[in-house]
Design a protein around this motif. Structure first.
Motif, PDB file in Angstrom:
ATOM      1  N   UNK A 118      11.640  -6.067   2.553  1.00 45.74           N
ATOM      2  CA  UNK A 118      12.518  -6.586   3.594  1.00 45.74           C
ATOM      3  C   UNK A 118      13.507  -7.529   2.918  1.00 45.74           C
ATOM      4  N   UNK A 119      14.778  -7.123   2.918  1.00 42.67           N
ATOM      5  CA  UNK A 119      15.793  -7.944   2.258  1.00 42.67           C
ATOM      6  C   UNK A 119      16.510  -8.864   3.244  1.00 42.67           C
ATOM      7  N   UNK A 120      16.566  -8.437   4.505  1.00 45.88           N
ATOM      8  CA  UNK A 120      17.108  -9.282   5.582  1.00 45.88           C
ATOM      9  C   UNK A 120      16.216  -9.084   6.795  1.00 45.88           C
ATOM     10  N   UNK A 121      15.885 -10.144   7.477  1.00 44.68           N
ATOM     11  CA  UNK A 121      15.150  -9.969   8.733  1.00 44.68           C
ATOM     12  C   UNK A 121      16.109  -9.445   9.801  1.00 44.68           C
ATOM     13  N   UNK A 122      15.675  -8.423  10.583  1.00 47.45           N
ATOM     14  CA  UNK A 122      16.565  -7.893  11.621  1.00 47.45           C
ATOM     15  C   UNK A 122      16.891  -8.960  12.660  1.00 47.45           C
ATOM     16  N   UNK A 123      18.158  -8.976  13.101  1.00 51.45           N
ATOM     17  CA  UNK A 123      18.604  -9.995  14.059  1.00 51.45           C
ATOM     18  C   UNK A 123      19.067  -9.358  15.365  1.00 51.45           C
ATOM     19  N   UNK A 124      20.026  -8.475  15.270  1.00 54.00           N
ATOM     20  CA  UNK A 124      20.624  -7.917  16.484  1.00 54.00           C
ATOM     21  C   UNK A 124      19.660  -6.914  17.115  1.00 54.00           C
ATOM     22  N   UNK A 125      19.861  -6.561  18.402  1.00 55.63           N
ATOM     23  CA  UNK A 125      19.008  -5.549  19.044  1.00 55.63           C
ATOM     24  C   UNK A 125      18.991  -4.238  18.263  1.00 55.63           C
ATOM     25  N   UNK A 163       0.813  -1.227   0.000  1.00 55.64           N
ATOM     26  CA  UNK A 163       0.000   0.000   0.000  1.00 55.64           C
ATOM     27  C   UNK A 163       0.840   1.268   0.000  1.00 55.64           C
ATOM     28  N   UNK A 164       2.094   1.171  -0.357  1.00 53.18           N
ATOM     29  CA  UNK A 164       2.968   2.282  -0.023  1.00 53.18           C
ATOM     30  C   UNK A 164       3.438   3.141  -1.186  1.00 53.18           C
ATOM     31  N   UNK A 165       4.116   4.242  -0.786  1.00 56.37           N
ATOM     32  CA  UNK A 165       4.819   5.108  -1.718  1.00 56.37           C
ATOM     33  C   UNK A 165       6.308   4.788  -1.540  1.00 56.37           C
ATOM     34  N   UNK A 166       7.103   5.040  -2.521  1.00 55.84           N
ATOM     35  CA  UNK A 166       8.529   4.688  -2.424  1.00 55.84           C
ATOM     36  C   UNK A 166       9.311   5.908  -1.945  1.00 55.84           C
ATOM     37  N   UNK A 167       9.272   6.144  -0.609  1.00 49.46           N
ATOM     38  CA  UNK A 167       9.838   7.398  -0.105  1.00 49.46           C
ATOM     39  C   UNK A 167      11.268   7.255   0.396  1.00 49.46           C
ATOM     40  N   UNK A 168      11.762   6.026   0.557  1.00 49.99           N
ATOM     41  CA  UNK A 168      13.156   5.800   0.937  1.00 49.99           C
ATOM     42  C   UNK A 168      13.418   5.876   2.450  1.00 49.99           C
ATOM     43  N   UNK A 169      12.417   6.290   3.221  1.00 51.23           N
ATOM     44  CA  UNK A 169      12.643   6.501   4.658  1.00 51.23           C
ATOM     45  C   UNK A 169      13.137   5.239   5.361  1.00 51.23           C
ATOM     46  N   UNK A 170      12.489   4.107   5.107  1.00 53.48           N
ATOM     47  CA  UNK A 170      12.879   2.878   5.815  1.00 53.48           C
ATOM     48  C   UNK A 170      14.297   2.463   5.461  1.00 53.48           C
ATOM     49  N   UNK A 171      14.686   2.704   4.221  1.00 51.48           N
ATOM     50  CA  UNK A 171      16.038   2.306   3.797  1.00 51.48           C
ATOM     51  C   UNK A 171      17.095   3.184   4.446  1.00 51.48           C
ATOM     52  N   UNK A 172      16.731   4.441   4.740  1.00 49.64           N
ATOM     53  CA  UNK A 172      17.674   5.317   5.446  1.00 49.64           C
ATOM     54  C   UNK A 172      17.783   4.910   6.919  1.00 49.64           C
ATOM     55  N   UNK A 173      16.646   4.588   7.530  1.00 47.65           N
ATOM     56  CA  UNK A 173      16.638   4.304   8.971  1.00 47.65           C
ATOM     57  C   UNK A 173      17.144   2.903   9.300  1.00 47.65           C
ATOM     58  N   UNK A 174      16.835   1.950   8.450  1.00 46.73           N
ATOM     59  CA  UNK A 174      17.180   0.550   8.754  1.00 46.73           C
ATOM     60  C   UNK A 174      17.731  -0.108   7.488  1.00 46.73           C
ATOM     61  N   UNK A 175      18.922   0.328   7.068  1.00 43.53           N
ATOM     62  CA  UNK A 175      19.457  -0.166   5.788  1.00 43.53           C
ATOM     63  C   UNK A 175      19.768  -1.657   5.784  1.00 43.53           C
ATOM     64  N   UNK A 176      19.978  -2.250   6.956  1.00 45.52           N
ATOM     65  CA  UNK A 176      20.231  -3.692   6.985  1.00 45.52           C
ATOM     66  C   UNK A 176      18.973  -4.457   6.574  1.00 45.52           C
ATOM     67  N   UNK A 177      17.820  -3.957   7.011  1.00 44.45           N
ATOM     68  CA  UNK A 177      16.566  -4.694   6.834  1.00 44.45           C
ATOM     69  C   UNK A 177      15.875  -4.396   5.509  1.00 44.45           C
ATOM     70  N   UNK A 178      15.901  -3.115   5.094  1.00 48.78           N
ATOM     71  CA  UNK A 178      15.103  -2.718   3.928  1.00 48.78           C
ATOM     72  C   UNK A 178      16.016  -2.343   2.762  1.00 48.78           C
ATOM     73  N   UNK A 179      15.649  -2.844   1.599  1.00 49.64           N
ATOM     74  CA  UNK A 179      16.374  -2.443   0.389  1.00 49.64           C
ATOM     75  C   UNK A 179      15.387  -2.217  -0.734  1.00 49.64           C
ATOM     76  N   UNK A 180      15.824  -1.472  -1.728  1.00 54.36           N
ATOM     77  CA  UNK A 180      14.970  -1.211  -2.885  1.00 54.36           C
ATOM     78  C   UNK A 180      14.996  -2.444  -3.778  1.00 54.36           C
ATOM     79  N   UNK A 181      13.809  -2.949  -4.090  1.00 49.49           N
ATOM     80  CA  UNK A 181      13.696  -4.062  -5.034  1.00 49.49           C
ATOM     81  C   UNK A 181      12.753  -3.577  -6.129  1.00 49.49           C
ATOM     82  N   UNK A 182      13.271  -3.452  -7.319  1.00 50.07           N
ATOM     83  CA  UNK A 182      12.469  -2.825  -8.374  1.00 50.07           C
ATOM     84  C   UNK A 182      12.211  -1.379  -7.975  1.00 50.07           C
ATOM     85  N   UNK A 183      10.956  -0.997  -7.988  1.00 49.39           N
ATOM     86  CA  UNK A 183      10.634   0.397  -7.687  1.00 49.39           C
ATOM     87  C   UNK A 183      10.275   0.617  -6.223  1.00 49.39           C
TER      88      UNK A 183
END
Ligand code: SF4
Ligand SMILES: [Fe+2]
Length: 223
Positions: free
Chosen positions: A45-52, A21-41
């Motif tokens: 979630x590219x990796x599930x978060x593990x560490x605290x 349901x989203x817009x591609x605003x990039x916020x999650x990739x800035x805040x949690x780059x380990x977990x979120x990556x751009x796929x297509x447009x």
């Protein structure tokens, strides 16, 4: 509220997901780059978060996603509270990132600067009781600097609550008609000690940048 039945097929399986349901605003990739990556447009979630730290960052992204498209299979209330209380996040030298980006400003980041001569809000996050209390605890808001007409979000509500002076360029004034300080022309203005307003027409005719301590440049959508 994210809906697991709309979870993107590009998410890796696990606790955190992004729905469709989203817009591609990039916020999650800035805040949690380990977990979120751009796929297509879009972001997935590219990796599930593990560490605290990765978990906290993923929850910060969940709270900040402007359209509520990030969800978790089970709610971790403690982590949610910890993530909420982490905002505004100190970036450097009295400069904070507010989080809670607003859909009204297309998910743009907003910032807060504390200063002895009055605090500055730069563009606007969503208007939320939690953030109002956080700004109150840091001494309130004296100026609300609007980089351009796209990113005003809930600036009017923050201005009313804190009796703040809204600053916008005349060419973009349509977005916040009752602003108290209308910048005209293209001259650089020494607005307050340590703060310079720099007109940068281009992205919009009334785009403004704010330079703090000749070091931190708030550019709106220019950079
Ligand atoms: S923060 Fe939300 S809307 Fe923005 S890219 Fe991430 S999932 Fe999409
Ligand atoms: Fe913009």
């Amino acid at each position: 509220m994210a809906n697991v039945s709309k979870s993107l097929s590009t998410n890796v399986e696990g606790h955190v997901f992004v729905d469709s349901t989203y817009i591609n605003c990039d916020t999650c990739r800035q805040l949690a780059p380990f977990t979120f990556q751009e796929v297509g447009e879009f972001s997935s979630v590219s990796h599930q978060p593990q560490s605290p730290t990765e978990m906290l960052q993923a929850y910060q992204a969940l709270l900040t996603c402007p359209v509520g498209s990030i969800g978790t299979i089970e709610k971790n209330k403690n982590l949610l509270l910890k993530a909420q209380q982490s905002f505004p996040i100190l970036l450097a030298n009295q400069v904070y990132y507010n989080g809670f980006n607003s859909e009204k400003s297309f998910g743009a980041n907003s910032y807060f600067v504390t200063h002895l001569d009055g605090n500055w809000l730069i563009d606007s996050p969503r208007y939320l009781p939690y953030l109002v209390e956080a700004f109150e605890a840091m001494g309130g808001i004296r100026y609300i600097f609007l980089t351009h007409k796209d990113d005003v979000a809930d600036a009017d509500r923050y201005a009313k609550k804190f009796q703040a002076t809204r600053i916008i360029h005349q060419a973009d004034q349509e977005a916040m008609l009752e602003s108290e300080w209308i910048v005209e022309g293209q001259e650089i203005i020494q607005a307050a000690p340590d703060f310079q307003i720099i007109p940068v027409p281009g992205h919009t005719a009334g785009s403004l940048a704010l330079l703090y301590k000749e070091t931190y440049l708030f550019t709106g959508d220019h950079l």
